[in-house]
Motif scaffolding. Structure first.
Motif, PDB file in Angstrom:
ATOM      1  N   ILE A  88       0.967  -1.153   0.229  1.00 60.12           N
ATOM      2  CA  ILE A  88      -0.007  -0.104  -0.040  1.00 60.12           C
ATOM      3  C   ILE A  88       0.728   1.296  -0.168  1.00 60.12           C
ATOM      4  N   ALA A  89       2.241   1.236   0.208  1.00 59.53           N
ATOM      5  CA  ALA A  89       2.961   2.395   0.203  1.00 59.53           C
ATOM      6  C   ALA A  89       4.333   1.895  -0.124  1.00 59.53           C
ATOM      7  N   SER A  95       2.375   6.950  -0.268  1.00 58.11           N
ATOM      8  CA  SER A  95       1.427   6.010  -0.831  1.00 58.11           C
ATOM      9  C   SER A  95       0.512   7.145  -1.895  1.00 58.11           C
ATOM     10  N   THR A 123      -0.570   5.864   9.586  1.00 50.44           N
ATOM     11  CA  THR A 123      -0.947   6.488   8.395  1.00 50.44           C
ATOM     12  C   THR A 123      -1.160   7.912   8.799  1.00 50.44           C
ATOM     13  N   ASP A 127       0.992  10.370   6.391  1.00 47.74           N
ATOM     14  CA  ASP A 127       0.240  11.452   5.469  1.00 47.74           C
ATOM     15  C   ASP A 127      -0.394  12.623   6.003  1.00 47.74           C
ATOM     16  N   ARG A 151       1.399   8.982  20.991  1.00 44.06           N
ATOM     17  CA  ARG A 151       2.661   9.373  20.276  1.00 44.06           C
ATOM     18  C   ARG A 151       2.501  10.309  19.226  1.00 44.06           C
ATOM     19  N   ALA A 195      -3.250  -8.038  20.560  1.00 39.12           N
ATOM     20  CA  ALA A 195      -2.409  -7.429  19.828  1.00 39.12           C
ATOM     21  C   ALA A 195      -2.326  -5.860  19.714  1.00 39.12           C
ATOM     22  N   GLY A 196      -2.347  -5.304  21.078  1.00 38.35           N
ATOM     23  CA  GLY A 196      -2.652  -3.878  21.257  1.00 38.35           C
ATOM     24  C   GLY A 196      -3.853  -3.470  21.892  1.00 38.35           C
ATOM     25  N   LEU A 199      -9.989  -4.729  20.048  1.00 36.82           N
ATOM     26  CA  LEU A 199     -10.874  -3.728  19.004  1.00 36.82           C
ATOM     27  C   LEU A 199     -12.279  -4.129  19.153  1.00 36.82           C
ATOM     28  N   GLY A 219      -3.814   2.072   7.962  1.00 35.28           N
ATOM     29  CA  GLY A 219      -3.110   1.296   6.662  1.00 35.28           C
ATOM     30  C   GLY A 219      -3.646  -0.327   6.943  1.00 35.28           C
ATOM     31  N   GLY A 220      -2.643  -0.986   6.241  1.00 32.38           N
ATOM     32  CA  GLY A 220      -2.347  -2.385   6.412  1.00 32.38           C
ATOM     33  C   GLY A 220      -2.551  -3.032   7.736  1.00 32.38           C
ATOM     34  N   VAL A 221      -1.420  -2.543   8.677  1.00 32.09           N
ATOM     35  CA  VAL A 221      -1.568  -2.936  10.074  1.00 32.09           C
ATOM     36  C   VAL A 221      -3.046  -2.971  10.529  1.00 32.09           C
ATOM     37  N   THR A 222      -3.599  -1.725  10.314  1.00 33.22           N
ATOM     38  CA  THR A 222      -4.976  -1.428  11.261  1.00 33.22           C
ATOM     39  C   THR A 222      -5.850  -2.384  10.591  1.00 33.22           C
ATOM     40  N   SER A 225      -5.339  -5.838  11.581  1.00 33.67           N
ATOM     41  CA  SER A 225      -5.763  -6.160  13.013  1.00 33.67           C
ATOM     42  C   SER A 225      -7.626  -6.283  13.109  1.00 33.67           C
TER      43      SER A 225
END
Ligand SMILES: NC(=O)c1ccc[n+]([C@@H]2O[C@H](COP(=O)([O-])OP(=O)(O)OC[C@H]3O[C@@H](n4cnc5c(N)ncnc54)[C@H](OP(=O)(O)O)[C@@H]3O)[C@@H](O)[C@H]2O)c1
Length: 303
Positions: A88-89, A95, A123, A127, A151, A195-196, A199, A219-222, A225
């Motif tokens: 994706i980037a 991207s 992201t 971006d 962060r 995993a964080g 959700l 992005g892809g990670v989100t 998950s």
């Protein structure tokens, strides 16, 4: 847009109804059962389109499933624009743009149809997006930013431009690191999951705020998950005819030993400019999709 609003605000949830599309763009109720209708509402299934033009019917097929969401039948849709080789980037996070302008327009339509748009910290960092509907009519969705340890800089657009409500989501106990929220920004603490962020808890909180249609924009990670947590109802993947070679991956899921344990998705295929858009329905039984209408062994040129 009208159909989406009507499903939520105007329709008696227990009654079927038929509508025609007025020249003003509004939907008019068709009372007479013999008169033609452009759209019909079924309380169990949602909207169905009856366009005579194939191009108009394609738009209805693509967007009515999202417009059919109600409080009792909410929808979460994810979208990614990826290269043929699944990125994706670039590795540095560039991207702009993998997919073409038609797909960007599609993305803005999805934003306009949804109450809230979710993006990951990666992201926002790469971006500095606005996540608005500036290419189409329709209001901006609320912006949900996954920033588990707070962060991200408060100077980023989503926290400072005042274009829409912004909800920064962090792990329980970490919101103190975010500092004072900006005007229009609020903070949500969510329990930690495997995993964080948990959700499923996040989605419960978003539904409780009245967000029936939620877009996971990357992005892809989100997106991965949410997929792994089983929280996506519909997945739009636009595949662009380009090769990135190496970079930020699109969907990545835990490895499976056997192909039969992998997700095979019921889908429709659309052409969107030079890109191919897969509209995958993760809530319906699997079939062989488009190919099922072909004779065994045959191929069909679609574009
Ligand atoms: N082509 C497209 O469709 C598209 C769409 C969007 C973005 N992009 C591009 O993709 C790149 C970013 O994507 P990415 O996959 O690297 O990152 P991403 O998904 O945008 O963000 C990942 C970060 O979000 C937070 N996060 C996501 N899911 C979480 C969870 N379940 N629990 C806790 N935290 C979670 C974490 O933040 P922390 O790091 O703070 O822990 C994680 O590192 C950028 O280059 C952007 O330009 C492309």
């Amino acid at each position: 847009m009208q159909a989406a609003a009507q499903a939520v605000e105007l329709l008696d949830p227990g009654r079927a109804a038929r509508f025609r599309l007025e020249p003003t763009g509004h939907l008019g109720l068709v009372e007479d059962g013999n008169s033609p209708a452009d759209l019909s509402w079924n309380p169990l299934r949602g909207w169905q389109g009856h366009a005579t033009e194939p191009a108009a019917q394609a738009l209805l097929d693509l967007y009515l499933p999202i417009s059919s969401a109600t409080a009792g039948r909410p929808i979460t849709i994810a979208h990614l624009g990826q290269s043929l080789d699944g990125f994706i980037a670039t590795p540095s996070g560039d991207s702009s743009f993998v997919t073409g302008p038609e797909n960007i327009l599609h993305l803005h339509r999805l934003r306009a149809l949804c109450d809230a748009v979710v993006v990951g910290a990666g992201t926002v960092r790469a971006d500095n997006p606005r996540l608005t509907t500036r290419l189409v009519a329709g209001r901006n969705p609320a912006r949900i930013i996954l920033d588990p340890t707070c962060r991200l800089s408060p100077r980023l657009s989503v926290f400072s431009d005042g274009q829409a409500d912004t909800l920064r989501v962090c792990v329980a106990g970490k919101s103190v690191a975010c500092g004072a929220p900006a005007v229009g920004e609020s903070l949500l603490e969510v329990p930690a999951g495997d995993a964080g962020l948990d959700l499923a808890e996040l989605m419960k909180a978003l539904r409780a705020r009245g967000y029936r249609r939620v877009l996971i924009e990357g992005g892809g990670v989100t997106v991965s998950s949410f997929l792994q947590a089983g929280l996506i109802d519909r997945l739009h993947i636009a595949v662009a005819p380009m090769l990135i070679g190496e970079g930020r991956p699109a969907v990545r899921l835990p490895p499976q030993g056997r192909l039969q344990d992998c997700l095979r998705l019921r889908h429709r295929i659309y052409q969107s400019g030079n890109d191919i858009l897969f509209d995958c329905d993760l809530r319906s039984p699997v079939d062989t999709g488009f190919a099922s209408s072909l004779r065994p062994g045959s191929v069909q040129r679609v574009l």
